[in-house]
Motif scaffolding. Structure first.
Motif, PDB file in Angstrom:
ATOM      1  N   GLY A 180       1.073  -0.669   0.236  1.00  0.00           N
ATOM      2  CA  GLY A 180      -0.437   0.016   0.367  1.00  0.00           C
ATOM      3  C   GLY A 180       0.523   1.400  -0.385  1.00  0.00           C
ATOM      4  N   ALA A 184      -3.231   4.077   1.746  1.00  0.00           N
ATOM      5  CA  ALA A 184      -3.258   2.966   2.334  1.00  0.00           C
ATOM      6  C   ALA A 184      -2.666   2.811   3.650  1.00  0.00           C
ATOM      7  CB  ALA A 184      -3.100   1.748   1.075  1.00  0.00           C
ATOM      8  N   ALA A 185      -1.527   2.446   3.563  1.00  0.00           N
ATOM      9  CA  ALA A 185      -1.238   2.395   5.302  1.00  0.00           C
ATOM     10  C   ALA A 185      -1.732   3.550   6.473  1.00  0.00           C
ATOM     11  CB  ALA A 185       0.510   3.089   5.175  1.00  0.00           C
ATOM     12  N   TRP A 186      -1.971   4.437   6.343  1.00  0.00           N
ATOM     13  CA  TRP A 186      -3.020   4.980   7.082  1.00  0.00           C
ATOM     14  C   TRP A 186      -5.027   5.718   7.302  1.00  0.00           C
ATOM     15  CZ3 TRP A 186      -0.514   6.206  11.278  1.00  0.00           C
ATOM     16  CH2 TRP A 186       1.501   5.925  10.802  1.00  0.00           C
ATOM     17  N   TYR A 187      -4.704   5.030   6.212  1.00  0.00           N
ATOM     18  CA  TYR A 187      -6.477   4.905   5.836  1.00  0.00           C
ATOM     19  C   TYR A 187      -7.871   5.126   7.220  1.00  0.00           C
ATOM     20  CZ  TYR A 187     -11.120   3.420   3.395  1.00  0.00           C
ATOM     21  OH  TYR A 187     -12.032   4.042   3.826  1.00  0.00           O
ATOM     22  N   GLU A 188      -7.180   3.280   7.816  1.00  0.00           N
ATOM     23  CA  GLU A 188      -8.131   3.276   9.306  1.00  0.00           C
ATOM     24  C   GLU A 188      -8.081   4.019  10.603  1.00  0.00           C
ATOM     25  OE1 GLU A 188      -5.770   0.904   8.577  1.00  0.00           O
ATOM     26  OE2 GLU A 188      -4.973   0.500  10.341  1.00  0.00           O
ATOM     27  N   VAL A 189      -6.706   5.059  10.083  1.00  0.00           N
ATOM     28  CA  VAL A 189      -6.016   5.625  11.324  1.00  0.00           C
ATOM     29  C   VAL A 189      -6.413   7.097  11.157  1.00  0.00           C
ATOM     30  CG1 VAL A 189      -4.065   6.875  12.281  1.00  0.00           C
ATOM     31  CG2 VAL A 189      -3.951   4.505  11.606  1.00  0.00           C
ATOM     32  N   LYS A 191      -9.525   7.734   8.858  1.00  0.00           N
ATOM     33  CA  LYS A 191     -10.191   7.104   8.927  1.00  0.00           C
ATOM     34  C   LYS A 191     -11.082   7.922  10.270  1.00  0.00           C
ATOM     35  CE  LYS A 191     -14.484   5.733   5.936  1.00  0.00           C
ATOM     36  NZ  LYS A 191     -15.173   4.548   4.894  1.00  0.00           N
ATOM     37  N   ALA A 197      -3.458  11.763  15.160  1.00  0.00           N
ATOM     38  CA  ALA A 197      -3.856  10.412  15.759  1.00  0.00           C
ATOM     39  C   ALA A 197      -2.563   9.766  15.345  1.00  0.00           C
ATOM     40  CB  ALA A 197      -4.199   9.362  15.745  1.00  0.00           C
ATOM     41  N   GLY A 202       0.980   5.262  15.531  1.00  0.00           N
ATOM     42  CA  GLY A 202       2.424   4.896  14.617  1.00  0.00           C
ATOM     43  C   GLY A 202       2.221   3.929  13.477  1.00  0.00           C
ATOM     44  N   PRO A 203       3.103   3.734  12.659  1.00  0.00           N
ATOM     45  CA  PRO A 203       3.413   3.461  11.462  1.00  0.00           C
ATOM     46  C   PRO A 203       2.793   1.890  11.926  1.00  0.00           C
ATOM     47  CG  PRO A 203       4.860   3.244  11.919  1.00  0.00           C
ATOM     48  CD  PRO A 203       4.905   4.186  12.997  1.00  0.00           C
ATOM     49  N   GLU A 204       2.755   1.111  10.626  1.00  0.00           N
ATOM     50  CA  GLU A 204       2.554  -0.438  10.875  1.00  0.00           C
ATOM     51  C   GLU A 204       3.471  -1.229  10.208  1.00  0.00           C
ATOM     52  OE1 GLU A 204       0.326  -0.562   6.928  1.00  0.00           O
ATOM     53  OE2 GLU A 204      -2.060  -0.687   7.627  1.00  0.00           O
TER      54      GLU A 204
ATOM     55  N   LYS B  82      -9.212  -3.408   5.706  1.00  0.00           N
ATOM     56  CA  LYS B  82      -9.475  -1.853   6.457  1.00  0.00           C
ATOM     57  C   LYS B  82     -10.627  -0.952   6.348  1.00  0.00           C
ATOM     58  CE  LYS B  82      -4.565  -0.879   5.907  1.00  0.00           C
ATOM     59  NZ  LYS B  82      -3.454  -0.419   6.232  1.00  0.00           N
ATOM     60  N   ALA B  85     -13.019  -1.686   9.223  1.00  0.00           N
ATOM     61  CA  ALA B  85     -11.946  -1.166  10.436  1.00  0.00           C
ATOM     62  C   ALA B  85     -13.241  -0.096  11.421  1.00  0.00           C
ATOM     63  CB  ALA B  85     -10.833  -0.501  10.312  1.00  0.00           C
ATOM     64  N   TYR B 117      -2.168  -4.224   1.529  1.00  0.00           N
ATOM     65  CA  TYR B 117      -2.629  -3.049   1.459  1.00  0.00           C
ATOM     66  C   TYR B 117      -4.154  -3.042   2.390  1.00  0.00           C
ATOM     67  CZ  TYR B 117      -5.033  -4.773  -2.771  1.00  0.00           C
ATOM     68  OH  TYR B 117      -6.219  -4.971  -3.594  1.00  0.00           O
ATOM     69  N   GLN B 121      -2.972  -4.376  10.572  1.00  0.00           N
ATOM     70  CA  GLN B 121      -2.287  -4.771  10.406  1.00  0.00           C
ATOM     71  C   GLN B 121      -2.277  -5.109  12.091  1.00  0.00           C
ATOM     72  OE1 GLN B 121       0.566  -6.617   8.287  1.00  0.00           O
ATOM     73  NE2 GLN B 121      -1.461  -5.699   7.429  1.00  0.00           N
ATOM     74  N   ARG B 125      -4.695  -1.813  16.313  1.00  0.00           N
ATOM     75  CA  ARG B 125      -4.516  -0.308  15.573  1.00  0.00           C
ATOM     76  C   ARG B 125      -5.959   0.238  16.021  1.00  0.00           C
ATOM     77  NH1 ARG B 125      -0.226   1.015  12.846  1.00  0.00           N
ATOM     78  NH2 ARG B 125      -1.054   1.991  11.579  1.00  0.00           N
ATOM     79  N   LEU B 169      -7.160   5.860  21.951  1.00  0.00           N
ATOM     80  CA  LEU B 169      -6.388   7.447  22.175  1.00  0.00           C
ATOM     81  C   LEU B 169      -7.888   8.204  23.215  1.00  0.00           C
ATOM     82  CD1 LEU B 169      -6.873   8.231  18.186  1.00  0.00           C
ATOM     83  CD2 LEU B 169      -4.725   7.479  19.921  1.00  0.00           C
TER      84      LEU B 169
END
Lengths: 268, 169
Positions: A180, A184-189, A191, A197, A202-204, B82, B85, B117, B121, B125, B169
């Motif tokens: 991704g 893509a890496a931060w999509y769920e965070v 959203k 946040a 932090g990163p995956e 995702k 989520a 992707y 993960q 999270r 959070l």
């Protein structure tokens, strides 16, 4: 020396370029070797321009122009009796030829033959929908848009089918990284919690090979359970699993390991 | 003749057991862990097997509920994509305190073999996780063992405390 390649924008170029790998080719036969296919091709050629045609693994492959796709498929459905569209999608040849191959896999139940109709379109071009002819094209064309970003004209309900509606990028492109891109890496965070946040969560962790038995935050220790994040000294002795506290549980009979039965016969 | 005779001499002649409020409340909580019916992938099959007659979750007081309002524990059984989520976060928020989360299987723990992707993960999270169960998929015995460990964890907590909401959070 190896040629310098800027790695700043990985999406701009294809990440997989093996100079020495040659794709194995399935042998092609002439269309004239099969009587049914030869007549079908003759009927298509009478009305539309055919760029190339051959037989591969007992299936005829016909290359047409992209603007003829509805006409060719209508002819095949109504006249040539290829009544089923079993599959429809695209193949990414952007790095080799700068275009997509769109294929329509057709099946004739009466002739017991399959024909693959292919056409090539450039990136950014749109193709006409064949949903009016075959209802199965509805979801296939949506998936083609979802995975490759190929737009389809006159589709009844044109939106992504698998990825979320607010997703950026088209994952089946050769240029799309498997793990991704940043979106893509931060999509769920992004959203759920918002962009601010990112620093907290932090990163995956994408390293498959990372295994650390002393890491109690990410690895479970079956039979040696410790609280989340606890420090473990190296070479600690194994502890027997206890389900209950030493002084027993209120109102519950104490579980005695010695008086319990271990079932060995699975078919008991 | 009564089959079970009451020993009136015991405990000073009173049928009374002395204990603390903490222990009573925690006894109730830990032995009626109602789980949310929430199978996401193949781990859901093992979760169903745990609830069925051979492994019989009912004897732990664990009953699967179809509504997050009635559930105490969220068992994330399977691959969390995702796209999904935000839904799991919403379901977790709809559960009433006190609530617990079991992350079941490799996919929910770390993303597992889906290092791609489209997969979250690690479910931690999104929601705070109490218990991580290893395995692909964990057998029903592992899930039962996990529930027993969760019961042990609940028993060690203070029953009446300022309910600090568990949030990531």
């Amino acid at each position: 020396m190896r040629r310098y390649v800027p790695k700043d924008d990985v999406q701009k170029k294809s990440y997989y370029t093996d100079r020495y790998w040659v794709a194995p080719q399935v042998p092609k036969e002439k269309v004239s070797s099969d009587k049914v296919f030869a007549e079908d091709l003759k009927a298509i050629k009478a009305k539309f321009k055919v760029l190339d045609a051959y037989i591969q693994v007992e299936q005829m492959v016909v290359y047409i122009q992209p603007e003829d796709n509805v006409g060719v498929l209508a002819l095949m459905k109504n006249v040539l009796d290829y009544t089923q569209l079993s599959e429809l999608s695209a193949v990414d040849f952007l790095s080799q030829r700068g275009e997509f191959d769109i294929f329509y896999q057709m099946l004739s139940m009466s002739k017991r033959k399959r024909i693959r109709v292919k056409c090539a379109i450039k990136e950014g071009e749109a193709i006409e929908s064949v949903e009016k002819l075959f209802r199965s094209a509805d979801w296939s064309e949506r998936e083609m848009y979802d995975m490759f970003g190929i737009k389809v004209n006159n589709h009844p309900f044109f939106k992504r089918i698998l990825m979320p509606d607010d997703w950026e990028g088209h994952p089946l492109l050769k240029t799309y990284p498997l793990h991704g891109d940043e979106f893509a890496a931060w999509y769920e965070v992004d959203k759920i919690f918002g962009k601010e946040a990112r620093d907290i969560i932090g990163p995956e962790i994408r390293d498959d090979a990372a295994v650390d038995r002393y890491d109690t935050k990410r690895f479970a220790r079956l039979g040696h359970e410790v609280p989340y994040g606890a420090e473990i000294p190296e070479g600690e002795p194994a502890v027997a699993t206890e389900y209950q506290e030493d002084d027993g549980v209120f109102l519950i009979e104490r579980f005695e390991k010695n008086s319990s039965t271990v079932i060995t016969d699975r078919d008991r | 003749m009564a089959q079970h005779q009451v020993n009136y001499i015991q405990d000073g002649g009173l049928p009374v057991a002395l204990t603390t409020i903490d222990k009573v409340v925690n006894w109730g909580r830990s032995n009626s862990l109602w789980a949310l019916t929430y199978g996401l992938a193949c781990c859901g099959i093992e979760m169903m097997a745990s609830g069925a007659s051979r492994y019989d979750f009912d004897r732990f007081g664990t009953i699967f509920r179809a509504s997050p309002r009635q559930a105490d524990v969220l068992i994330i059984a399977g691959t969390l994509t995702k796209k999904h989520a935000e839904f799991i976060k919403r379901l977790y928020d709809q559960m009433t305190e006190p609530r617990w989360v079991i992350s079941m299987g490799s996919c929910a723990n770390t993303g597992g073999m889906f290092n791609t992707y489209a997969t979250v993960q690690g479910a931690d999270r999104i929601v705070p996780v109490d218990l991580y169960l290893p395995g692909c998929a964990p057998r029903p015995e592992t899930l039962q063992y996990g529930v027993m460990l969760l019961q042990k964890k609940i028993r060690s907590e203070k029953a009446i405390k300022a309910q600090k909401p568990k949030r990531l959070l």
